[in-house]
Design a protein around this motif. Sequence first.
Motif, PDB file in Angstrom:
ATOM      1  N   VAL A   1      29.948  44.622  26.277  1.00  0.00           N
ATOM      2  CA  VAL A   1      30.996  43.639  26.543  1.00  0.00           C
ATOM      3  C   VAL A   1      31.311  42.829  25.278  1.00  0.00           C
TER       4      VAL A   1
ATOM      5  N   MET B   1      35.470  36.969  31.151  1.00  0.00           N
ATOM      6  CA  MET B   1      35.181  38.401  30.991  1.00  0.00           C
ATOM      7  C   MET B   1      33.689  38.619  30.761  1.00  0.00           C
TER       8      MET B   1
ATOM      9  N   GLY C   1      31.365  40.400  33.437  1.00  0.00           N
ATOM     10  CA  GLY C   1      31.219  41.806  33.085  1.00  0.00           C
ATOM     11  C   GLY C   1      29.865  42.244  32.587  1.00  0.00           C
TER      12      GLY C   1
ATOM     13  N   THR D   1      26.722  42.053  36.112  1.00  0.00           N
ATOM     14  CA  THR D   1      27.133  42.929  37.215  1.00  0.00           C
ATOM     15  C   THR D   1      26.836  44.397  36.889  1.00  0.00           C
TER      16      THR D   1
ATOM     17  N   ARG E   1      36.141  32.385  49.228  1.00  0.00           N
ATOM     18  CA  ARG E   1      37.508  31.859  49.142  1.00  0.00           C
ATOM     19  C   ARG E   1      37.538  30.495  49.808  1.00  0.00           C
TER      20      ARG E   1
ATOM     21  N   CYS F   1      38.599  43.233  41.019  1.00  0.00           N
ATOM     22  CA  CYS F   1      37.979  43.219  39.686  1.00  0.00           C
ATOM     23  C   CYS F   1      38.835  43.978  38.671  1.00  0.00           C
TER      24      CYS F   1
END
Length: 339
Positions: free
Chosen positions: A38, A144, A148, A151, A216, A282
Amino acid sequence: MACCRTSSPPARGSFEALDGRGRANLAQDFHRATLDAVLRALFSRRADTEGAVLADLARRYMEGPAHFKLFDFMAKGADDLTFLDGDRRRMGARWFKAVDALIAERRTRPHPEVRDLLDRLLAARNEDGSPLPDQEIRDQCSSMLAAGFETTSRLLFWATYLLALDPATQDRVRAEVLAFPAQRVAGLDDLKHWPLLRSVLFETLRLYPTAPLIARQALEADVVSGCDVVPGCMVTISPWVIHRHRKLWEAPTTFQPERFIDQPHPWGVEAFIPFGAGPRVCIGAGFALAEAQIVLASLLARFKVSMAVDRPVVPRASITLGPDHEPDFRLERIVQARP
Ligand code: HEM
């Protein structure tokens, strides 16, 4: 930590540094590989050399302040109760400072052509033609990285764990990756050579969804399955429950990668939501899957993997679904017959 012991990062795709070790805490190697991937995609920096400061900050943030605390569930808005969390603010400030320095440096010495996400964000324009403010660029990069790294690392861990417990499937995946080695991958199309490996990743995401909760805040009153939803309340959707529901899946707790074999993009359908669904699905799903396939293909082409100890690994949910302990895996070097 294994990530500090090894001298060559697995992200390079070889896992050579694990040769002769016999066993390894692969969770740490996966952390390092995904952090490296990443950081290279965002900033063209490698985690073990010029990006080491960023890598260290990101790792320490994800290991500590990033995890949910009780007051996260009590706060009504993002800025409520932040005074309770000095650690998070201090580390956030250090991270922002490091990324701000990178942005300033890139503005002074731009790359000759677009090489990474930072270049793209610097070149991006709003509808009125104005450039993005530095703060927005920094926030995008931070999202990001946070979304990223851990996960994908967890996905690699659980997939390796499941394959360690299922040597027959592991052998079949190995046959696939030996027939088309990771070093030959030049573009996304090449990943089609590994249909079983891809299915293993989907089945892993079904059984161990690395984003175990999607939340949410309700904007207006609603009724869901007879339950009143009050404006402002938090609604959580659990991929863990949906993915293991006996009314939605046959043999829901059994590891059966074949169920995904002819489904190129199964996510986002109602019973399978490892990457979420809808407008906020995603955006890194393709990146994560490609990365996980290459890392796993490199590992399995080199080693037979089994558990070094019998103790079962129990999943533990926080922001990601991690293991309750990081077990050692036994690694047996594959000796390939010469053609
Ligand atoms: C196995 C790996 C991954 C899993 C399981 C995963 C899962 C998810 C899920 C469930 C969401 C939706 C959250 C919601 O609806 O509230 C999401 C959003 C997001 N993910 Fe991932 N993700 C993974 C890898 C990545 C990677 C590698 C990146 C970037 C490099 C990334 C960047 C993002 C971003 C930026 C969002 C927010 C999108 C938006 O709100 O519009 N993810 N991810």
